[in-house]
Design a protein around this motif. Structure first.
Motif, PDB file in Angstrom:
ATOM      1  N   ARG A  22       2.059   1.722  -3.531  1.00 27.71           N
ATOM      2  CA  ARG A  22       0.963   2.181  -4.401  1.00 27.71           C
ATOM      3  C   ARG A  22       0.673   3.667  -4.183  1.00 27.71           C
ATOM      4  NH1 ARG A  22      -1.595  -2.543  -2.362  1.00 27.71           N
ATOM      5  NH2 ARG A  22      -1.234  -4.262  -3.789  1.00 27.71           N
ATOM      6  N   ASP A  81      -6.497   6.287 -11.750  1.00 32.36           N
ATOM      7  CA  ASP A  81      -7.369   5.155 -12.070  1.00 32.36           C
ATOM      8  C   ASP A  81      -7.242   4.152 -10.932  1.00 32.36           C
ATOM      9  OD1 ASP A  81      -8.976   3.293 -13.273  1.00 32.36           O
ATOM     10  OD2 ASP A  81      -7.417   2.571 -14.628  1.00 32.36           O
ATOM     11  N   VAL A  82      -8.045   4.365  -9.876  1.00 30.07           N
ATOM     12  CA  VAL A  82      -7.955   3.522  -8.692  1.00 30.07           C
ATOM     13  C   VAL A  82      -9.304   2.883  -8.415  1.00 30.07           C
ATOM     14  CG1 VAL A  82      -6.123   4.867  -7.626  1.00 30.07           C
ATOM     15  CG2 VAL A  82      -8.473   5.452  -7.150  1.00 30.07           C
ATOM     16  N   SER A  83      -9.277   1.777  -7.709  1.00 35.50           N
ATOM     17  CA  SER A  83     -10.533   1.120  -7.341  1.00 35.50           C
ATOM     18  C   SER A  83     -11.301   2.016  -6.378  1.00 35.50           C
ATOM     19  CB  SER A  83     -10.252  -0.235  -6.691  1.00 35.50           C
ATOM     20  OG  SER A  83      -9.686  -0.037  -5.407  1.00 35.50           O
ATOM     21  N   GLU A  84     -12.577   1.798  -6.280  1.00 30.80           N
ATOM     22  CA  GLU A  84     -13.409   2.594  -5.375  1.00 30.80           C
ATOM     23  C   GLU A  84     -12.959   2.416  -3.933  1.00 30.80           C
ATOM     24  OE1 GLU A  84     -15.875   5.322  -3.934  1.00 30.80           O
ATOM     25  OE2 GLU A  84     -15.461   4.978  -6.045  1.00 30.80           O
ATOM     26  N   LYS A  85     -12.548   1.204  -3.584  1.00 30.74           N
ATOM     27  CA  LYS A  85     -12.075   0.946  -2.221  1.00 30.74           C
ATOM     28  C   LYS A  85     -10.821   1.784  -1.925  1.00 30.74           C
ATOM     29  CE  LYS A  85     -10.391  -2.747   0.770  1.00 30.74           C
ATOM     30  NZ  LYS A  85     -10.024  -4.158   0.857  1.00 30.74           N
ATOM     31  N   THR A  86      -9.890   1.808  -2.862  1.00 29.85           N
ATOM     32  CA  THR A  86      -8.674   2.594  -2.679  1.00 29.85           C
ATOM     33  C   THR A  86      -9.003   4.081  -2.640  1.00 29.85           C
ATOM     34  OG1 THR A  86      -7.377   0.910  -3.819  1.00 29.85           O
ATOM     35  CG2 THR A  86      -6.371   3.077  -3.606  1.00 29.85           C
ATOM     36  N   GLU A 127       0.839  -1.206   0.000  1.00 30.68           N
ATOM     37  CA  GLU A 127       0.000   0.000   0.000  1.00 30.68           C
ATOM     38  C   GLU A 127       0.872   1.254   0.000  1.00 30.68           C
ATOM     39  OE1 GLU A 127      -3.578   2.190   2.508  1.00 30.68           O
ATOM     40  OE2 GLU A 127      -2.628   0.422   3.368  1.00 30.68           O
TER      41      GLU A 127
END
Length: 77
Positions: free
Chosen positions: A32, A49-54, A29
């Motif tokens: 990232r 461009d990241v996931s919603e969780k991130t 993490e």
């Protein structure tokens, strides 16, 4: 994309301290988030461009008060 990296010296200590102090949950993490910051700092991306969780986690951390070391010695304990 999967990559393997070897961090030594100061880079390794920074990542380990970030985990120990609870700034990130894992070493991965930390890497990232570092890449995202690099992209933001140098205008390499318009929007990450990241996931919603991130994205939720990043928004949550932005609202938290930053943890600052009082001295270099304190940072590397």
């Amino acid at each position: 994309m999967n990559i393997n990296i070897k961090l030594e010296g100061i880079l390794s200590r920074i990542v380990e301290n970030a985990v120990r102090k609870g700034l990130v949950k894992t070493k991965a993490e930390a890497v990232r988030l570092s890449v995202l910051e690099l992209g933001k700092e140098y205008g390499l991306i318009e929007e990450p461009d990241v996931s919603e969780k991130t994205a939720r986690e990043l928004r949550k951390r932005e609202k938290q008060k930053p943890v600052k070391a009082k001295s270099p010695d304190e940072l590397f304990r």
